[in-house]
Design a protein around this motif. Structure first.
Motif, PDB file in Angstrom:
ATOM      1  N   ILE A   1       0.843  -1.205   0.000  1.00  0.00           N
ATOM      2  CA  ILE A   1       0.000   0.000   0.000  1.00  0.00           C
ATOM      3  C   ILE A   1       0.875   1.251   0.000  1.00  0.00           C
ATOM      4  CG2 ILE A   1      -1.624   1.364   1.375  1.00  0.00           C
ATOM      5  CD1 ILE A   1      -2.836  -1.355   2.278  1.00  0.00           C
ATOM      6  N   LEU A   2       1.876   1.294   0.868  1.00  0.00           N
ATOM      7  CA  LEU A   2       2.765   2.465   0.925  1.00  0.00           C
ATOM      8  C   LEU A   2       3.535   2.635  -0.382  1.00  0.00           C
ATOM      9  CD1 LEU A   2       4.146   2.141   4.555  1.00  0.00           C
ATOM     10  CD2 LEU A   2       2.460   3.769   3.703  1.00  0.00           C
ATOM     11  N   PHE A   3       3.986   1.526  -0.953  1.00  0.00           N
ATOM     12  CA  PHE A   3       4.691   1.585  -2.230  1.00  0.00           C
ATOM     13  C   PHE A   3       3.785   2.128  -3.325  1.00  0.00           C
ATOM     14  CE2 PHE A   3       6.355  -0.543  -6.113  1.00  0.00           C
ATOM     15  CZ  PHE A   3       7.570   0.120  -6.164  1.00  0.00           C
ATOM     16  N   ASN A   4       2.526   1.713  -3.326  1.00  0.00           N
ATOM     17  CA  ASN A   4       1.575   2.211  -4.323  1.00  0.00           C
ATOM     18  C   ASN A   4       1.314   3.700  -4.151  1.00  0.00           C
ATOM     19  OD1 ASN A   4       0.383   0.197  -6.264  1.00  0.00           O
ATOM     20  ND2 ASN A   4       0.364  -0.963  -4.371  1.00  0.00           N
ATOM     21  N   VAL A   5       1.272   4.176  -2.924  1.00  0.00           N
ATOM     22  CA  VAL A   5       1.096   5.609  -2.684  1.00  0.00           C
ATOM     23  C   VAL A   5       2.280   6.379  -3.271  1.00  0.00           C
ATOM     24  CG1 VAL A   5       1.043   7.387  -0.887  1.00  0.00           C
ATOM     25  CG2 VAL A   5      -0.369   5.343  -0.661  1.00  0.00           C
ATOM     26  N   ILE A   6       3.486   5.867  -3.054  1.00  0.00           N
ATOM     27  CA  ILE A   6       4.681   6.516  -3.602  1.00  0.00           C
ATOM     28  C   ILE A   6       4.634   6.522  -5.129  1.00  0.00           C
ATOM     29  CG2 ILE A   6       7.188   6.291  -3.831  1.00  0.00           C
ATOM     30  CD1 ILE A   6       7.153   5.225  -0.909  1.00  0.00           C
ATOM     31  N   VAL A   7       4.233   5.404  -5.711  1.00  0.00           N
ATOM     32  CA  VAL A   7       4.152   5.314  -7.170  1.00  0.00           C
ATOM     33  C   VAL A   7       3.121   6.304  -7.716  1.00  0.00           C
ATOM     34  CG1 VAL A   7       3.437   3.805  -9.078  1.00  0.00           C
ATOM     35  CG2 VAL A   7       5.038   2.974  -7.361  1.00  0.00           C
ATOM     36  N   VAL A   8       1.987   6.408  -7.072  1.00  0.00           N
ATOM     37  CA  VAL A   8       0.951   7.342  -7.538  1.00  0.00           C
ATOM     38  C   VAL A   8       1.460   8.780  -7.457  1.00  0.00           C
ATOM     39  CG1 VAL A   8      -1.312   8.308  -6.953  1.00  0.00           C
ATOM     40  CG2 VAL A   8      -1.002   5.848  -7.073  1.00  0.00           C
ATOM     41  N   VAL A   9       2.166   9.102  -6.393  1.00  0.00           N
ATOM     42  CA  VAL A   9       2.722  10.453  -6.263  1.00  0.00           C
ATOM     43  C   VAL A   9       3.756  10.705  -7.365  1.00  0.00           C
ATOM     44  CG1 VAL A   9       4.143  11.939  -4.792  1.00  0.00           C
ATOM     45  CG2 VAL A   9       2.249  10.651  -3.798  1.00  0.00           C
ATOM     46  N   LEU A  10       4.607   9.720  -7.623  1.00  0.00           N
ATOM     47  CA  LEU A  10       5.611   9.888  -8.672  1.00  0.00           C
ATOM     48  C   LEU A  10       4.972  10.005 -10.056  1.00  0.00           C
ATOM     49  CD1 LEU A  10       8.380   7.401  -7.509  1.00  0.00           C
ATOM     50  CD2 LEU A  10       8.476   9.898  -7.490  1.00  0.00           C
ATOM     51  N   GLU A  11       3.870   9.324 -10.261  1.00  0.00           N
ATOM     52  CA  GLU A  11       3.181   9.383 -11.553  1.00  0.00           C
ATOM     53  C   GLU A  11       2.598  10.763 -11.857  1.00  0.00           C
ATOM     54  OE1 GLU A  11       1.209   5.476 -13.382  1.00  0.00           O
ATOM     55  OE2 GLU A  11       0.495   5.945 -11.366  1.00  0.00           O
ATOM     56  N   THR A  12       2.412  11.570 -10.852  1.00  0.00           N
ATOM     57  CA  THR A  12       1.855  12.899 -11.088  1.00  0.00           C
ATOM     58  C   THR A  12       2.864  13.827 -11.755  1.00  0.00           C
ATOM     59  OG1 THR A  12       2.459  13.688  -8.875  1.00  0.00           O
ATOM     60  CG2 THR A  12       0.261  12.718  -9.143  1.00  0.00           C
ATOM     61  N   GLU A  13       4.134  13.515 -11.645  1.00  0.00           N
ATOM     62  CA  GLU A  13       5.170  14.298 -12.324  1.00  0.00           C
ATOM     63  C   GLU A  13       5.294  13.793 -13.763  1.00  0.00           C
ATOM     64  OE1 GLU A  13       7.828  16.918 -13.373  1.00  0.00           O
ATOM     65  OE2 GLU A  13       6.890  16.965 -11.398  1.00  0.00           O
ATOM     66  N   LYS A  14       5.015  14.660 -14.704  1.00  0.00           N
ATOM     67  CA  LYS A  14       4.928  14.250 -16.109  1.00  0.00           C
ATOM     68  C   LYS A  14       6.203  13.596 -16.631  1.00  0.00           C
ATOM     69  CE  LYS A  14       1.663  16.231 -19.139  1.00  0.00           C
ATOM     70  NZ  LYS A  14       1.114  17.324 -19.851  1.00  0.00           N
ATOM     71  N   THR A  15       7.348  14.185 -16.338  1.00  0.00           N
ATOM     72  CA  THR A  15       8.603  13.645 -16.881  1.00  0.00           C
ATOM     73  C   THR A  15       8.889  12.251 -16.320  1.00  0.00           C
ATOM     74  OG1 THR A  15       9.866  14.799 -15.168  1.00  0.00           O
ATOM     75  CG2 THR A  15       9.621  15.908 -17.287  1.00  0.00           C
ATOM     76  N   ILE A  16       8.597  12.060 -15.056  1.00  0.00           N
ATOM     77  CA  ILE A  16       8.796  10.737 -14.447  1.00  0.00           C
ATOM     78  C   ILE A  16       7.774   9.751 -14.993  1.00  0.00           C
ATOM     79  CG2 ILE A  16       8.733   9.453 -12.274  1.00  0.00           C
ATOM     80  CD1 ILE A  16       9.758  11.976 -10.886  1.00  0.00           C
ATOM     81  N   ALA A  17       6.539  10.205 -15.157  1.00  0.00           N
ATOM     82  CA  ALA A  17       5.481   9.316 -15.664  1.00  0.00           C
ATOM     83  C   ALA A  17       5.792   8.823 -17.068  1.00  0.00           C
ATOM     84  CB  ALA A  17       4.141  10.044 -15.641  1.00  0.00           C
ATOM     85  N   VAL A  18       6.325   9.699 -17.912  1.00  0.00           N
ATOM     86  CA  VAL A  18       6.655   9.304 -19.281  1.00  0.00           C
ATOM     87  C   VAL A  18       7.850   8.348 -19.289  1.00  0.00           C
ATOM     88  CG1 VAL A  18       7.531  10.181 -21.487  1.00  0.00           C
ATOM     89  CG2 VAL A  18       5.678  11.369 -20.308  1.00  0.00           C
ATOM     90  N   ARG A  19       8.844   8.681 -18.517  1.00  0.00           N
ATOM     91  CA  ARG A  19      10.082   7.886 -18.522  1.00  0.00           C
ATOM     92  C   ARG A  19       9.881   6.484 -17.950  1.00  0.00           C
ATOM     93  NH1 ARG A  19      16.031   9.937 -16.720  1.00  0.00           N
ATOM     94  NH2 ARG A  19      17.083   7.998 -17.211  1.00  0.00           N
TER      95      ARG A  19
END
Length: 89
Positions: A33-51
């Motif tokens: 669950i905590l890992f998924n929260v981190i992933v969702v937060v990181l996905e909000t940054e466009k450059t990270i989400a694309v890469r």
């Protein structure tokens, strides 16, 4: 035999015995669950989400599979707890 397995799984998932299996399973669920929260937060940054879109998709699929297994494990054990035998209303 089937009842023993259901009660054992129920005790693990409800964290009643505080044994090694309960600690591992419940710590794993909380960590996921905590890992998924981190992933969702990181996905909000466009450059990270694309890469890292392929990695994020893999994490999402992996999480859905694990949470589905956990949910399907709970279903047969739901009547092991007396509180779940009462009607909802």
């Amino acid at each position: 035999m089937y009842q023993k397995i259901r009660h054992y799984i129920s005790n693990i998932l409800e964290f009643k015995n505080r044994d090694f299996a309960s600690i591992v399973v419940n710590s794993g669920i909380v960590s996921l669950i905590l890992f998924n929260v981190i992933v969702v937060v990181l996905e909000t940054e466009k450059t990270i989400a694309v890469r890292y879109s392929a990695l994020f998709q893999f994490v999402e699929l992996f999480s859905v599979v694990l949470f589905s297994i956990e949910y399907l494990s709970v279903l047969p054990c739901s009547d092991c707890q007396p509180v779940f035998l009462l009607p909802a209303l």
